[in-house]
Design an enzyme around this catalytic site. Structure first.
Site, mmCIF file in Angstrom:
data_model
loop_
_atom_site.group_PDB
_atom_site.id
_atom_site.type_symbol
_atom_site.label_atom_id
_atom_site.label_comp_id
_atom_site.label_asym_id
_atom_site.label_seq_id
_atom_site.Cartn_x
_atom_site.Cartn_y
_atom_site.Cartn_z
ATOM 1 N N CYS A 190 14.774 -25.203 18.730
ATOM 2 C CA CYS A 190 13.727 -25.920 19.460
ATOM 3 C C CYS A 190 13.137 -25.021 20.540
ATOM 4 O O CYS A 190 13.864 -24.375 21.298
ATOM 5 C CB CYS A 190 14.291 -27.190 20.083
ATOM 6 S SG CYS A 190 15.020 -28.329 18.884
ATOM 7 N N GLY A 233 23.943 -27.391 21.928
ATOM 8 C CA GLY A 233 24.071 -27.061 20.525
ATOM 9 C C GLY A 233 24.139 -28.274 19.604
ATOM 10 O O GLY A 233 23.683 -29.345 19.907
ATOM 11 N N SER A 279 18.369 -37.102 18.483
ATOM 12 C CA SER A 279 17.229 -36.476 19.146
ATOM 13 C C SER A 279 15.990 -36.612 18.264
ATOM 14 O O SER A 279 15.956 -36.098 17.149
ATOM 15 C CB SER A 279 17.529 -34.992 19.421
ATOM 16 O OG SER A 279 18.618 -34.870 20.302
ATOM 17 N N CYS A 287 27.883 -28.625 35.721
ATOM 18 C CA CYS A 287 26.922 -29.591 35.167
ATOM 19 C C CYS A 287 26.280 -28.975 33.933
ATOM 20 O O CYS A 287 26.213 -27.744 33.805
ATOM 21 C CB CYS A 287 25.865 -29.922 36.216
ATOM 22 S SG CYS A 287 24.429 -30.850 35.620
ATOM 23 N N ASP A 288 25.785 -29.818 33.059
ATOM 24 C CA ASP A 288 25.143 -29.356 31.832
ATOM 25 C C ASP A 288 23.942 -28.464 32.117
ATOM 26 O O ASP A 288 23.637 -27.550 31.350
ATOM 27 C CB ASP A 288 24.714 -30.582 31.011
ATOM 28 C CG ASP A 288 24.090 -30.202 29.682
ATOM 29 O OD1 ASP A 288 24.572 -29.237 29.067
ATOM 30 O OD2 ASP A 288 23.143 -30.881 29.255
ATOM 31 N N CYS A 344 10.788 -36.741 51.512
ATOM 32 C CA CYS A 344 11.558 -37.420 50.479
ATOM 33 C C CYS A 344 12.411 -38.540 51.070
ATOM 34 O O CYS A 344 12.477 -39.645 50.525
ATOM 35 C CB CYS A 344 12.436 -36.389 49.765
ATOM 36 S SG CYS A 344 13.011 -36.890 48.137
ATOM 37 N N CYS A 358 10.513 -41.695 51.653
ATOM 38 C CA CYS A 358 9.787 -42.261 50.513
ATOM 39 C C CYS A 358 10.386 -43.594 50.094
ATOM 40 O O CYS A 358 11.610 -43.746 49.986
ATOM 41 C CB CYS A 358 9.828 -41.276 49.352
ATOM 42 S SG CYS A 358 8.939 -41.844 47.886
ATOM 43 N N CYS A 375 16.961 -34.880 39.596
ATOM 44 C CA CYS A 375 17.954 -33.849 39.317
ATOM 45 C C CYS A 375 17.641 -32.567 40.096
ATOM 46 O O CYS A 375 16.484 -32.139 40.134
ATOM 47 C CB CYS A 375 17.976 -33.550 37.820
ATOM 48 S SG CYS A 375 19.187 -32.292 37.336
#
Length: 379
Positions: A21, A68, A124, A277-278, A318, A321, A331
């Site tokens: 991708c 993957g 996906s 984290c991913d 922020c 807000c 994130c």
């Protein structure tokens, strides 16, 4: 054992995938390992399983298999994983298996295995063929949409619980209802929308050509929400909408990227390496190797604690807000340097602000109706 629950995303085939991708952020992780093929061996699988179950405080323990493409491991690998979960789980633990896949390898055998063992499968799928195949092609450049649908059909024929993960990118963002209706027409009832936000390099603040732009992303969410609110409330479940509703009900966001802090969702690579984290699988975020004796200290250690708390470092703009309770600052991966040098505001800020403001009246009414119904039931 940790005091508070934590979550491990396990990548048994590492960054290996049968697709290539264009927007994938994980294929490049192969450069951190010497070998060309990445596979978790039996010793590592047992060590990770034993460590996770021993160090988790109890309740629901989710084994989230991702990549993957995790199905490259073959069915027998996952049979061994289930046996080890039975061997090491405690009576106070309920083990759940989820797996994210491109569905290209799913056949009758895989679907029967998932059904028999209660897997939740995320597929996906980026919309109709022309939108999906724009970026999601195999290593030979061939389209993947038709093969994904065959895998989805196998899952549905075996009544496997499933959802769709939709990346919102520069192309499909212009077609919110085509994307939504395509998935719903396929029989999918649980949807996750994941915005593509990638920089051209780690040192660059310029985004890739696949990256969704903030304002179109906000439009995409608002148009999808309006259609959902008019037609599918209680029939189709959209992760972002559910998370936002949870806040209106007095709770907290149900998705880590919108939570006020992070750091409790870590990644295990094929060799047992533990990362923060991913989205932060880089050498400086490596916490160590997963093992029974040290996992709790790595999860609760000062490095990981600082990583989680850093999410709350927000600008004054922020913090003031009105939609901050819904987005949590987004994130940290999306906090790309702006022209004024501010790293603490999400690249997608304007899009999210539009969506949370736009959806507020409807979700406030839904929350009030749910609260009234609950009050009536308890009376």
């Amino acid at each position: 054992m940790t005091e508070f629950p934590f979550h491990l995303m396990i990548k048994p085939a590492g960054p290996d995938c049968n697709l290539s991708c264009e927007y994938c952020y994980y294929l490049e992780k192969s450069r951190y390992y010497d070998q060309d093929v990445h596979r978790m061996d039996d010793e590592t699988l047992e060590r990770v399983t034993a460590a996770y179950l021993k160090n988790h405080p109890g309740g629901e323990v989710v084994f989230a298999w991702q990549g993957g493409e995790p199905l490259l491991m073959g069915i027998e690998f996952f049979r061994r994983a289930l046996d080890l979960q039975t061997k090491y789980s405690r009576p106070d633990q309920q083990v759940v298996n989820t797996l994210q896949t491109n569905a290209m390898l799913i056949d009758e055998d895989w679907a029967a295995f998932f059904a028999e063992n209660g897997f939740l499968i995320g597929v996906s799928l980026d919309g109709p063929a022309d939108l999906h195949d724009r970026y999601r092609r195999d290593r030979g450049g061939r389209p993947s949409h038709s093969r994904v649908l065959k895998g989805l059909e196998h899952l549905q024929r075996h009544n496997v619980e499933h959802n769709a993960l939709v990346t919102v990118n520069r192309v499909n963002v212009e077609h919110p209802l085509r994307v939504y209706n395509h998935l719903v027409d396929l029989g999918v009832r649980y949807l996750q929308y994941i915005p593509i936000v990638e920089c051209q390099s780690r040192d660059s603040h310029k985004v890739t050509v696949q990256t969704v732009r903030p304002e179109p992303f906000g439009d995409f969410l608002c148009k999808t929400f309006d259609h959902w609110a008019a037609n599918d409330v209680g029939r189709v479940f959209v992760q972002l909408f559910e998370s936002t509703l949870n806040v209106w009900l007095g709770g907290f966001p149900s998705v880590c990227v919108y939570a006020p802090m992070c750091g409790r969702a870590l990644v295990v690579e094929h060799n047992g390496d533990l990362y923060a984290c991913d989205h932060f699988v880089y050498p400086e975020y490596r916490r160590g190797v997963v093992n029974v004796d040290d996992l709790a200290s790595l999860v609760d250690g000062p490095e990981q604690q600082s990583f989680g708390e850093a999410k709350a470092a927000l600008s004054l703009e922020c913090r003031r807000c009105q939609v901050l309770p819904f987005c949590g600052g987004d994130c940290p991966k999306h906090r790309i340097r702006r022209a004024d040098g501010d790293y603490t505001i999400s690249y997608l800020c304007s899009g999210y602000r539009r969506f949370f403001t736009h959806s507020a009246p409807v979700l406030r009414d839904i929350a009030a109706a749910i609260a009234q119904d609950l009050s009536t039931r308890l009376a």
